[in-house]
Design a protein around this motif. Structure first.
Motif, PDB file in Angstrom:
ATOM      1  N   GLN A   1       0.831  -1.202   0.000  1.00 18.27           N
ATOM      2  CA  GLN A   1       0.000   0.000   0.000  1.00 18.27           C
ATOM      3  C   GLN A   1       0.868   1.255   0.000  1.00 18.27           C
ATOM      4  O   GLN A   1       0.600   2.207  -0.729  1.00 18.27           O
ATOM      5  CB  GLN A   1      -0.920   0.002   1.215  1.00 18.27           C
ATOM      6  N   LEU A   2       1.905   1.245   0.824  1.00 20.35           N
ATOM      7  CA  LEU A   2       2.807   2.397   0.880  1.00 20.35           C
ATOM      8  C   LEU A   2       3.560   2.559  -0.430  1.00 20.35           C
ATOM      9  O   LEU A   2       3.858   3.680  -0.848  1.00 20.35           O
ATOM     10  CB  LEU A   2       3.786   2.225   2.048  1.00 20.35           C
ATOM     11  N   GLY A   3       3.860   1.429  -1.080  1.00 21.23           N
ATOM     12  CA  GLY A   3       4.535   1.489  -2.376  1.00 21.23           C
ATOM     13  C   GLY A   3       3.678   2.191  -3.420  1.00 21.23           C
ATOM     14  O   GLY A   3       4.178   2.945  -4.253  1.00 21.23           O
ATOM     15  N   LYS A   4       2.354   1.957  -3.369  1.00 24.87           N
ATOM     16  CA  LYS A   4       1.439   2.614  -4.307  1.00 24.87           C
ATOM     17  C   LYS A   4       1.405   4.117  -4.071  1.00 24.87           C
ATOM     18  O   LYS A   4       1.042   4.878  -4.964  1.00 24.87           O
ATOM     19  CB  LYS A   4       0.040   2.019  -4.173  1.00 24.87           C
ATOM     20  N   GLN A   5       1.772   4.520  -2.857  1.00 25.12           N
ATOM     21  CA  GLN A   5       1.808   5.943  -2.523  1.00 25.12           C
ATOM     22  C   GLN A   5       3.166   6.569  -2.811  1.00 25.12           C
ATOM     23  O   GLN A   5       3.395   7.733  -2.519  1.00 25.12           O
ATOM     24  CB  GLN A   5       1.450   6.132  -1.042  1.00 25.12           C
TER      25      GLN A   5
END
Length: 259
Positions: A44-48
């Motif tokens: 999820q953080l990677g998508k951000q």
């Protein structure tokens, strides 16, 4: 001899436990935190836009441990059993599932090159039209607008009067210059009046809109030149995806039994 056998069994037990331990990033009061949960948060953080680094993994581990500690306290207090909390959890769970459904649909329904080209051609055809280079003066009342029109017709500078009297903070300081734009960008009354003007012509009467009273002058027009496909391909793809999603949802709703 007995001691050596004991050591062998200890080593075997350690090897047997290693895979299970690797599946957890920590154990809090006997409750394991699975690595899959950390992987999901990192994804999820990677998508951000965050990079997967050892520092991020350590921060995620700390965050999940803190969450587990707090969650255990919440359970102890009976908070998950509350009706309002159950309702919010159901909504949150639904949101996660629906996001996954949408991602899956988009992944499996990518627009073809033919669809992209066809959509681009349709958008270009519908865009068409002209851009207008306009000047305007915005004032609060009709009589003041009429007086300014009379002054301009008498030889006064449109630009000078705009700087002095226009209430439009964006264009007033620039002599009323609105630069090039599509008339559809303006409120309907303004656009209707502007598109009736000839090059160099000014409105003979003030134009009333929700913003006040306008004096409009048309300086020039030009044909709209659409950007090439390669510059807007991503936007075209996104529009096609949105249309496909909408059709997908409408199809499901149409076939659903709703009472």
């Amino acid at each position: 001899m007995t001691l050596n056998k004991t050591r062998v069994w200890v080593l075997l037990a350690a090897f047997a436990a290693a895979p299970a331990f690797a599946q957890n990033i920590a154990v809090v009061n006997g409750t394991p935190i699975p690595k899959s949960r950390a992987d999901a948060m990192i994804a999820q953080l990677g998508k951000q836009g965050q990079q997967d680094t050892p520092q991020l993994e350590a921060a995620v581990r700390t965050e999940l441990i803190n969450r587990e500690v707090l969650m255990q306290e919440a359970v102890r207090r009976g908070i998950p059993a509350r009706a309002d909390v159950k309702a919010e959890v159901a909504v949150a769970q639904q949101t996660v599932v629906l996001r996954a459904l949408i991602e899956d649909f988009v992944k499996n329904n990518q627009p073809t090159d033919a669809e992209i080209t066809a959509k681009y051609n349709t958008l270009v055809k519908n865009a068409g039209g002209k851009e207008y280079h306009l000047h305007h003066i915005l004032v609060d009342n009709e009589q003041q607008a009429k007086d300014l029109i009379a002054k301009i017709k008498g030889g006064a500078s449109f630009e000078a009067l705009a700087k002095q009297y226009s209430k439009d903070p964006g264009s007033g300081k620039n002599g009323g210059d609105l630069d090039w734009s599509d008339p559809k960008a303006y409120v309907p009354e303004f656009a209707a009046a502007a598109t009736k003007l000839q090059k160099g012509q000014m409105t003979d009467a003030p134009v009333h809109t929700q913003y006040g009273w306008h004096i409009i002058r048309l300086d020039d027009t030009r044909a709209v030149t659409p950007p090439p496909l390669d510059q807007v391909k991503q936007q075209v793809v996104q529009q096609i995806q949105q249309e496909k999603l909408q059709a997908f949802e409408e199809g499901l709703r149409k076939n659903a039994k709703i009472q």
